[in-house]
Design a protein around this motif. Structure first.
Motif, short mmCIF file in Angstrom:
data_model
loop_
_atom_site.label_atom_id
_atom_site.label_comp_id
_atom_site.label_asym_id
_atom_site.label_seq_id
_atom_site.Cartn_x
_atom_site.Cartn_y
_atom_site.Cartn_z
N VAL A 1 0.85 -1.18 0.00
CA VAL A 1 0.00 0.00 0.00
C VAL A 1 0.89 1.24 0.00
CG1 VAL A 1 -1.80 1.29 1.22
CG2 VAL A 1 -1.81 -1.22 1.24
N ALA A 2 0.72 2.10 -1.00
CA ALA A 2 1.54 3.31 -1.14
C ALA A 2 0.79 4.49 -0.53
CB ALA A 2 1.84 3.58 -2.60
N VAL A 3 1.43 5.16 0.42
CA VAL A 3 0.85 6.31 1.11
C VAL A 3 1.71 7.54 0.80
CG1 VAL A 3 0.22 7.32 3.34
CG2 VAL A 3 -0.05 4.86 2.96
N GLY A 4 1.07 8.63 0.35
CA GLY A 4 1.81 9.85 0.06
C GLY A 4 2.43 9.87 -1.32
N PHE A 5 2.01 8.99 -2.20
CA PHE A 5 2.51 8.92 -3.58
C PHE A 5 1.50 9.60 -4.50
CE2 PHE A 5 4.81 5.73 -1.42
CZ PHE A 5 5.92 5.36 -2.16
N SER B 1 11.71 5.99 -13.14
CA SER B 1 11.81 5.17 -11.94
C SER B 1 10.43 4.80 -11.41
CB SER B 1 12.60 5.93 -10.87
OG SER B 1 12.54 5.26 -9.62
N THR B 2 9.56 5.79 -11.29
CA THR B 2 8.22 5.55 -10.76
C THR B 2 7.39 4.70 -11.72
OG1 THR B 2 8.28 7.62 -9.53
CG2 THR B 2 6.12 6.67 -9.94
N PHE B 3 7.46 5.02 -13.00
CA PHE B 3 6.67 4.31 -14.00
C PHE B 3 7.05 2.83 -14.05
CE2 PHE B 3 6.34 2.92 -18.50
CZ PHE B 3 4.96 2.96 -18.63
N LEU B 4 8.35 2.53 -14.13
CA LEU B 4 8.78 1.15 -14.25
C LEU B 4 8.61 0.39 -12.94
CD1 LEU B 4 11.96 1.69 -16.46
CD2 LEU B 4 9.77 0.66 -17.15
N THR B 5 8.75 1.06 -11.82
CA THR B 5 8.54 0.39 -10.53
C THR B 5 7.09 -0.06 -10.40
OG1 THR B 5 10.31 1.60 -9.43
CG2 THR B 5 8.59 0.67 -8.03
N ARG B 6 6.16 0.80 -10.81
CA ARG B 6 4.74 0.43 -10.74
C ARG B 6 4.42 -0.71 -11.70
NH1 ARG B 6 0.78 3.51 -8.22
NH2 ARG B 6 1.73 4.93 -6.72
N LEU B 7 5.05 -0.72 -12.85
CA LEU B 7 4.87 -1.85 -13.75
C LEU B 7 5.41 -3.14 -13.13
CD1 LEU B 7 5.75 -0.53 -17.33
CD2 LEU B 7 3.50 -1.10 -16.42
N ARG B 8 6.54 -3.03 -12.44
CA ARG B 8 7.14 -4.22 -11.83
C ARG B 8 6.25 -4.81 -10.73
NH1 ARG B 8 8.55 -8.45 -11.00
NH2 ARG B 8 10.56 -9.29 -10.35
N LEU B 9 5.65 -3.96 -9.91
CA LEU B 9 4.82 -4.47 -8.82
C LEU B 9 3.45 -4.92 -9.32
CD1 LEU B 9 7.08 -3.03 -7.09
CD2 LEU B 9 5.26 -2.64 -5.41
N GLY B 10 2.94 -4.28 -10.38
CA GLY B 10 1.68 -4.71 -10.96
C GLY B 10 0.53 -4.66 -9.96
N THR C 1 0.18 -6.09 -7.22
CA THR C 1 0.58 -6.14 -5.82
C THR C 1 0.48 -4.76 -5.18
OG1 THR C 1 2.12 -7.92 -6.33
CG2 THR C 1 2.44 -6.82 -4.23
N LEU C 2 0.55 -3.71 -6.00
CA LEU C 2 0.59 -2.33 -5.49
C LEU C 2 -0.79 -1.68 -5.58
CD1 LEU C 2 2.27 0.13 -4.53
CD2 LEU C 2 2.66 0.66 -6.94
#
Length: 403
Positions: free
Chosen positions: A302-306, A324-333, A335-336
């Motif tokens: 769970v992302a808080v403050g993003f 960084s943010t775009f690819l990280t969110r793709l990686r977590l899919g 799960t985030l």
């Protein structure tokens, strides 16, 4: 004869808006959470932030500032950022593009007056910038909309470069440091230092009580957790932004490092009794925390403050931040999930539960009343039939809402 009031002098207040100057540190992104907490009603915020973003402008309004003096252009033309429009629509005086000399010419706590693009101390004009109003902001935003295509092209190029540089981390999970905190098959809440972090954290208080997730504080996000009454199990951030007391209380401390594992300022942390784990990556600290939780097997993050909107991406203003943010969110899919979604779903779940309990209570009361009044077996059979139907309907509603 002396007429009452004759000879009395009337002193007119000087034009403009007066307030107490509150200086942030000079540098990009200076209006951070720590600075915003210092502001109060009647203050004049003195900042150095290119492309004033919506979240910062909203936080300035919430603090009650009467004016903003920006050393940098509040609208650079890269994209149509909404911060200046929010301020001027609310009647806050915005003196723009004053130059970094503002930090040497003004003293923190001094009374300043803003009028027609000038900054006055006492009767002396010490600085002059550009007075923004609704018309000037509207014109600049129209021009900035033409810069969106260039930003998107740069985003594409930077994303390819970042992926090539961080492929091992993003694809294979290599380079993520080991931590003592157990995250596998657990919920993990990652709190960043965004302007809305504290409000978002409070909005999911019920979820936190029920699921007791692992708490990860990133930079100022660790302080936000403390302010909300929580202690982070993992603290991640640069040496300069870590709170020593929180770092000592955390189970794990993770610090961004150079590609060779070197941590700038490591000796300072070790002197405080903190031995951090290095995380060698060019990703943002917030994204490092998300990747850390994912690599250690978190079932939900769970992302808080993003702020993951397009405007939020562009608001960051750093070339490596958007990829960084775009690819990280793709990686977590899947799960985030972001905190506002958790808050909305948890409120819905609570409402369904309360509804089912209320219906059960009404049914029980009806049965008791029927027995007490001697309504007879036929009424009890009818109520029992109704009760089964209502109970089945409530169960179907509950399952459809919470899954």
């Amino acid at each position: 004869m002396r007429w009452p009031g004759r000879g009395a002098r009337t002193t007119e207040a000087p034009p403009g808006v007066s307030g107490t100057a509150r200086l942030s540190r000079s540098g990009a992104g200076s209006a951070g959470p720590a600075y915003l907490r210092r502001l109060g009603p009647g203050d004049v915020a003195v900042i150095d932030q290119v492309d004033l973003d919506r979240a910062t402008a909203t936080a300035l309004l919430d603090a009650g500032v009467v004016g903003v003096v920006n050393a940098a252009p509040s609208i650079s033309g890269r994209y149509p950022n909404l911060g200046p429009e929010i301020l001027v629509e609310a009647g806050v005086v915005l003196v723009d593009d004053c130059g970094t000399g503002v930090f040497s010419e003004l003293a923190d706590g001094a009374t300043v007056r803003l009028h027609d693009g000038a900054v006055h101390v006492a009767d002396r004009e010490v600085l002059r910038g550009f007075a923004q109003d609704r018309d000037t902001v509207a014109d600049l935003l129209d021009e900035a909309r033409g810069g969106m295509s260039a930003q998107l092209e740069a985003f594409s190029a930077n994303t390819s470069e970042f992926l090539g540089r961080e492929r091992a981390l993003l694809v294979d999970g290599l380079g993520v440091p080991a931590v003592a905190t157990a995250m596998r098959e657990k919920h993990v809440v990652v709190v960043a230092g965004g302007a809305e972090a504290l409000a978002e954290l409070r909005s999911i208080a019920g979820y936190l009580r029920e699921h007791k997730p692992v708490l990860v504080g990133v930079g100022e996000g660790a302080v936000t957790l403390r302010d909300a009454g929580h202690t982070p199990a993992v603290v991640l951030g640069t040496v300069a932004e870590l709170d020593p007391r929180l770092a000592r209380r955390a189970t794990d401390v993770v610090v961004p490092a150079d590609s060779d594992g070197h941590i700038a300022g490591l000796a300072r942390l070790q002197d405080l009794g903190v031995d951090p784990a290095p995380f060698a990556s060019s990703a943002n600290p917030e994204d490092m925390a998300l990747l850390l939780a994912h690599a250690h097997g978190a079932s939900l993050v769970v992302a808080v403050g993003f702020d993951a909107s397009l405007g939020g991406f562009l608001d960051r203003g750093r070339s490596g931040s958007i990829p960084s943010t775009f690819l990280t969110r793709l990686r977590l899919g899947t799960t985030l999930v972001d905190a506002p979604a958790v808050a909305a779903l948890h409120r819905t779940r609570g409402s369904a539960t309360v509804l089912a309990l209320l219906l059960a209570s009404v049914l029980a009361a009806a049965v008791v009343a029927a027995v007490a009044l001697g309504a007879g077996p036929s009424l009890l059979v009818l109520l029992e039939t109704w009760g089964r139907a209502i109970g089945s309907w409530a169960a179907d509603v509950f399952r459809s809402v919470v899954g």
